[in-house]
Scaffold this active site. Structure first.
Site, mmCIF file in Angstrom:
data_model
loop_
_atom_site.group_PDB
_atom_site.id
_atom_site.type_symbol
_atom_site.label_atom_id
_atom_site.label_comp_id
_atom_site.label_asym_id
_atom_site.label_seq_id
_atom_site.Cartn_x
_atom_site.Cartn_y
_atom_site.Cartn_z
ATOM 1 N N THR A 21 0.720 -1.224 0.044
ATOM 2 C CA THR A 21 -0.038 0.080 0.058
ATOM 3 C C THR A 21 0.859 1.236 -0.048
ATOM 4 O O THR A 21 0.670 2.197 -0.728
ATOM 5 C CB THR A 21 -0.954 0.065 1.289
ATOM 6 O OG1 THR A 21 -1.636 -1.375 1.134
ATOM 7 C CG2 THR A 21 -1.787 1.254 1.392
ATOM 8 N N HIS A 30 1.791 1.809 -3.394
ATOM 9 C CA HIS A 30 0.851 2.351 -4.373
ATOM 10 C C HIS A 30 0.884 3.916 -4.074
ATOM 11 O O HIS A 30 0.449 4.496 -4.959
ATOM 12 C CB HIS A 30 -0.536 1.938 -3.769
ATOM 13 C CG HIS A 30 -0.678 0.617 -4.642
ATOM 14 N ND1 HIS A 30 -0.653 0.340 -5.773
ATOM 15 C CD2 HIS A 30 -0.800 -0.797 -3.907
ATOM 16 C CE1 HIS A 30 -1.005 -1.099 -6.102
ATOM 17 N NE2 HIS A 30 -1.173 -1.815 -4.704
#
Length: 357
Positions: free
Chosen positions: A40, A43
């Site tokens: 994450t 990202h």
């Protein structure tokens, strides 16, 4: 004045001075020790979450550390206590919360994404988010309690039982942790992974790993299960091929547990769901019992998380660590050491092989 790692814009991080926030009522100030970089975080680094992340944003939610001071009304915690944080703040008023599913609150504040995270030398959080760590657990290993809690939740959502045959598609950190938690539950496990480095790590941990390019995975599963098919398949790869493989290996009334975040809609063989009465289960985040079980599994060595730690870098080298993870290679998990800002690091790549999250 302390230092923090901040997301500034797509592919741009910096380390900058940050003001310590004194703990208010019900809050605790922490000194983060180690913070893991996860998928994450990558990202966010790529700019894929700019609609959600307000730059400059302090990243990090896989952490360990110690209490520095407590705010008014906080009981049971004192300076020096070793802790990790379940980085979720919910509203307790939405339909999900009222049904008892606070971890997927419809207005969830995921700390480290929606609000400032742990990649800083001082961090103030609600006392309700703290999870106590045993003093015997090294803090570098404790930074992997959070992803282990993800795996515990996933295995629980799939209702894995002793003696069942489980296939994990995707052998990154979370995939390996799912495989290890499922094995600890008493299941027989196989890992499907493209990367030779990840397969090697899985094998060194006592898992059987298959290459989906060279191996006929559905046929291997048929042989392994006596033509029955797997009881559970976890999709952790985030790839279209991973979805196809996870569906293909399942036997009658098998459970497909979706763990990976897929960036776009995928085609799914719905006829196979109909024909074999398969079940699709979503798995997202964790709750407190998952975290507490993860602490136990890591602390007693059932889940040897130290094998996943490839490298530890100081806070000032965190931006370069993001680039290293993005580049792939034989790196599985990089930890950021928030206790030092010197330009030294520890490379354990030879001892914990794998590739980027």
């Amino acid at each position: 004045m302390t230092l923090a790692v901040r997301y500034v814009s797509a592919r741009t991080l910096d380390t900058a001075p940050a003001l310590s926030v004194p703990p208010g009522p019900g809050e605790v100030e922490l000194a983060p020790a180690f913070v893991g970089i996860c998928g994450t975080d990558l990202h966010i680094f790529h700019g894929d979450m700019d609609a959600r992340v307000a730059a400059p944003a302090v990243l990090g939610h896989e952490m360990s550390g110690r209490v520095v001071r407590v705010g008014e009304g906080v009981e049971g915690w004192q300076a020096g206590d070793a802790v990790t944080v379940m980085p979720l703040r919910w509203d307790d008023t939405c339909p999900a919360c009222l049904m008892g599913h606070q971890h997927i609150c419809q207005h969830l504040d995921f700390i480290g994404i929606d609000s400032p995270g742990a990649m800083q030398q001082r961090w103030t959080v609600p006392a309700a988010t703290l999870i106590r760590l045993p003093d015997t657990l090294p803090l570098d290993r404790a930074a992997l309690v959070e992803p282990t809690a993800v795996a515990v939740h996933d295995v629980g959502r799939a209702a894995v039982r002793e003696g069942e045959k489980v296939v994990v598609v995707g052998g990154g950190p979370v995939g390996i942790l799912i495989a290890l938690v499922a094995r600890a539950t008493g299941a027989e496990v196989r890992v499907v992974e493209l990367s030779a480095h990840r397969r090697l790590l899985a094998e060194e941990l006592g898992l059987t790993a298959w290459n989906p390019v060279d191996d006929d995975v559905p046929e291997l599963v048929r042989q392994w299960t006596g033509e029955a098919g797997a009881d559970v398949a976890f999709e952790v790869s985030g790839a279209a091929g991973g979805v196809e493989t996870a569906v293909d290996v399942l036997g009658v009334r098998g459970r497909f547990c979706l763990v990976a975040i897929h960036p776009r809609p995928r085609e799914v063989n719905l006829h196979r769901f109909f024909w074999r009465e398969l079940t699709l289960v979503g798995a997202r985040l964790y709750d407190r019992p998952d975290f507490e079980k993860a602490v136990t599994l890591v602390a007693d060595g059932t889940i040897p998380v130290e094998r996943l730690i490839s490298k530890v870098v100081p806070l000032t080298q965190a931006p370069a660590a993001f680039e290293a993870l993005e580049g792939g290679g034989d790196v599985m998990k990089i930890l950021v050491d928030c206790t030092t800002d010197t330009d030294t690091d520890t490379d354990n790549t030879d001892d914990a092989q794998g590739v980027a999250v």
